[in-house]
Motif scaffolding. Sequence first.
Motif, short mmCIF file in Angstrom:
data_model
loop_
_atom_site.label_atom_id
_atom_site.label_comp_id
_atom_site.label_asym_id
_atom_site.label_seq_id
_atom_site.Cartn_x
_atom_site.Cartn_y
_atom_site.Cartn_z
N PRO A 2 0.85 -1.41 0.06
CA PRO A 2 0.12 -0.13 -0.38
C PRO A 2 0.98 1.44 0.42
N SER A 3 0.40 2.36 -0.23
CA SER A 3 1.05 3.56 -0.30
C SER A 3 1.21 3.89 1.20
N LYS A 4 0.84 4.01 2.14
CA LYS A 4 0.81 4.12 3.24
C LYS A 4 2.29 3.17 3.55
N ASN A 5 2.49 3.39 4.48
CA ASN A 5 3.94 3.05 5.94
C ASN A 5 3.39 1.65 6.06
N ILE A 6 3.33 0.99 5.73
CA ILE A 6 2.57 0.09 7.22
C ILE A 6 4.48 -1.02 7.24
N ILE A 7 5.00 -1.88 8.33
CA ILE A 7 6.04 -3.05 8.75
C ILE A 7 4.66 -3.62 8.41
N GLU A 8 4.87 -4.56 7.23
CA GLU A 8 4.40 -6.01 7.05
C GLU A 8 5.28 -7.04 8.07
N LYS A 9 4.35 -7.73 8.42
CA LYS A 9 4.70 -8.84 9.69
C LYS A 9 3.56 -9.96 8.78
N ARG A 10 2.50 -9.92 8.29
CA ARG A 10 2.30 -10.96 7.05
C ARG A 10 1.15 -10.20 6.75
N ARG A 11 1.45 -11.26 5.54
CA ARG A 11 0.44 -11.08 4.18
C ARG A 11 -0.50 -12.05 4.43
N GLN A 12 -1.87 -12.39 3.75
CA GLN A 12 -2.72 -12.85 3.66
C GLN A 12 -3.90 -13.35 2.37
N VAL A 13 -4.12 -14.11 1.70
CA VAL A 13 -4.49 -13.99 0.05
C VAL A 13 -5.42 -14.49 0.20
N TYR A 14 -6.69 -14.11 -0.06
CA TYR A 14 -8.25 -15.04 -0.36
C TYR A 14 -8.34 -14.24 -1.68
N ARG A 15 -8.67 -15.34 -2.26
CA ARG A 15 -9.24 -15.81 -3.40
C ARG A 15 -10.80 -15.91 -3.76
#
Length: 117
Positions: free
Chosen positions: A43-56
């Motif tokens: 995302p364009s906002k600052n976020i320090i990613e710890k976990r990503r989940q992807v749903y189809r």
Amino acid sequence: MGEWVVIAEYYSDVHRTEFIRRDLETKEQALTALRAALHTYVPSKNIIEKRRQVYRFADHETYRVVIRGKLSEWDCTLRVAQLVADSADPAVAGRAQRQDAAAEVADEPQDRIPPGY
């Protein structure tokens, strides 16, 4: 000019739509770019990613990405879209209509009753 794009839709104070990829020639190219973006889009906002989940979603052309950071959670919908009208290029609408007509013919049942029955 390509007619397919990959977009991200999300809510951040207001509903926003962001073009991730533009000018893709075919739906297959757009789907390939979409699948590549699922694990790399940030995302364009600052976020320090710890976990990503992807749903189809059931259509296999729409995905929901949820990114959990240290302090916040951010989510968006990624999907493909086809340009079907352009006031600067009226030929776009004609191409889209021809593609729709061809798809409708292909979707019709192909079984035929033999003559004499």
